[in-house]
Design an enzyme around this catalytic site. Sequence first.
Site, mmCIF file in Angstrom:
data_model
loop_
_atom_site.group_PDB
_atom_site.id
_atom_site.type_symbol
_atom_site.label_atom_id
_atom_site.label_comp_id
_atom_site.label_asym_id
_atom_site.label_seq_id
_atom_site.Cartn_x
_atom_site.Cartn_y
_atom_site.Cartn_z
ATOM 1 N N HIS A 431 0.672 -1.427 0.064
ATOM 2 C CA HIS A 431 -0.029 0.084 0.056
ATOM 3 C C HIS A 431 0.802 1.208 -0.105
ATOM 4 O O HIS A 431 0.209 2.576 -0.286
ATOM 5 C CB HIS A 431 -1.124 0.045 1.322
ATOM 6 C CG HIS A 431 -2.448 0.647 1.047
ATOM 7 N ND1 HIS A 431 -2.630 1.431 -0.112
ATOM 8 C CD2 HIS A 431 -3.456 -0.294 1.402
ATOM 9 C CE1 HIS A 431 -4.005 1.284 -0.141
ATOM 10 N NE2 HIS A 431 -4.711 0.582 0.773
ATOM 11 N N ASP A 435 -2.365 3.098 -4.194
ATOM 12 C CA ASP A 435 -3.736 3.175 -3.435
ATOM 13 C C ASP A 435 -4.559 2.084 -4.103
ATOM 14 O O ASP A 435 -4.100 1.611 -4.998
ATOM 15 C CB ASP A 435 -4.185 4.556 -3.458
ATOM 16 C CG ASP A 435 -4.648 5.096 -4.699
ATOM 17 O OD1 ASP A 435 -4.750 4.459 -5.682
ATOM 18 O OD2 ASP A 435 -4.631 6.489 -4.984
#
Length: 460
Positions: A431, A435
């Site tokens: 992450h 995104d």
Amino acid sequence: MTDETRFSVESDRQPDRTFYLPDLGEGLTEAEIVAWRVAVGDVVGVDEVVVDVETAKATVEVPCPHAGRVTELHGAVGTVVDVGAPLITVATAEAAPEAAADSGAVLVGYGTGNATLARRARRRAAHAATAAADVATAAGAAAMSGAPGAPRVLSPVVRRLARDRGVDVRVLAGSGPGGVILRRDVEAATATGATTANGATTANGAAADHVEPAVFSAQPQRTSHPTPSTQREPLRGVRRAIADKLARSRREIPDATTWVDVDATALVEARDTLRAAAPDRPVGLLALLGRITVAALGRFPELNASVEHDGDDLVLVRHGSVGLGFAAQTGHGLVVPVVHDAQLLSTAELAAELARLTDAARAGTLTPAQLTGGTFTLNNYGVFGVDGSTPIVNHPEAALLGVGRIVDKPWVVDGALAVRKVTQLSLTFDHRVCDGGVAGGFLRYVADCVESPLGLLLDL
């Protein structure tokens, strides 16, 4: 260079001594360096363990017969070293006080500094023996002389085989040189049931003398309802490397997983069509999925990346080429071979490279270069009969695409219910590099290509 020359004591006038990978027994001709216990500049003593190597059968701790300061390590971790090739070089001029002492250890067919062991090496060469030698300690010497109850110190392969089969090596009559116990002795004892770890009888059926456990503890007397016992086994070799990498991934990568079910009917049909059109250039589902993955990385380069540490800073590295790794289950554990520059290969070329690396993985002949340099991993866990998974990212990569099994399921096609071939795709991603929008876009593009492989023609 002969074994006698390689393993003999060098003159005191020669400050550097090179230790060569010894004969590991049982017909083994090479070993892979798993972990170095020392680094250049370290001072080592006689018979200090300096490296762990893994053969096709076991992981072995290798001691160095020379004392001194390490000047060179002949091979990085992952390097496959042939028996008789240089392993480590030490400078004896800066050796510790124990450097002058002769080594007392013998590891599966190699001698150290003293004349007795050199003579043993010459005898082994003369008789072309491939058996392991006992450790030249007092206990080992007693075993070689036939003393009752003396511990037998033998190769790790034979020791593990005896432990797994419940054979007490202390009461076996070895068929090797000097009474050394070989693999065939353990297998023969297992076949006849004459010798077990409870010490009931010897190999010839005679009552065994009671001795204290030496190599490993004897198992308790078996009953009609054996009680399961807790077993402890250190992680070594391939399993240790895998454990370290997965643990590091969990520590450093904040991962997330997204998934989608897809209709793979058209993908299966495309595979069958290609196979019929070019039977001499077979293309499987993994190759088609690999081609789709490479195309998706071209559209979403954020996922063809890794995060590196630069001091206290984190640096995002976006790779210019695709190193497509794919998980392959072998008899030695899970490995991830890498197809380098996968973006330059045609579908048929990619299929051929996947097949070649898979064969090498199963044969245990992958080179370090073929196991490094990956930028993205494809994991077909559907071969294990499972539908979905949340896999761990292959550190230091940024993402991993997982594919479940393809099964017949009811599916709505053009408003009507039909039986289709359905699979689940999952994407686990770092992450920090992107995104959910980027990850979702990547996975949706892959899913669309699986459902309509002809759509790839628009991007080729």
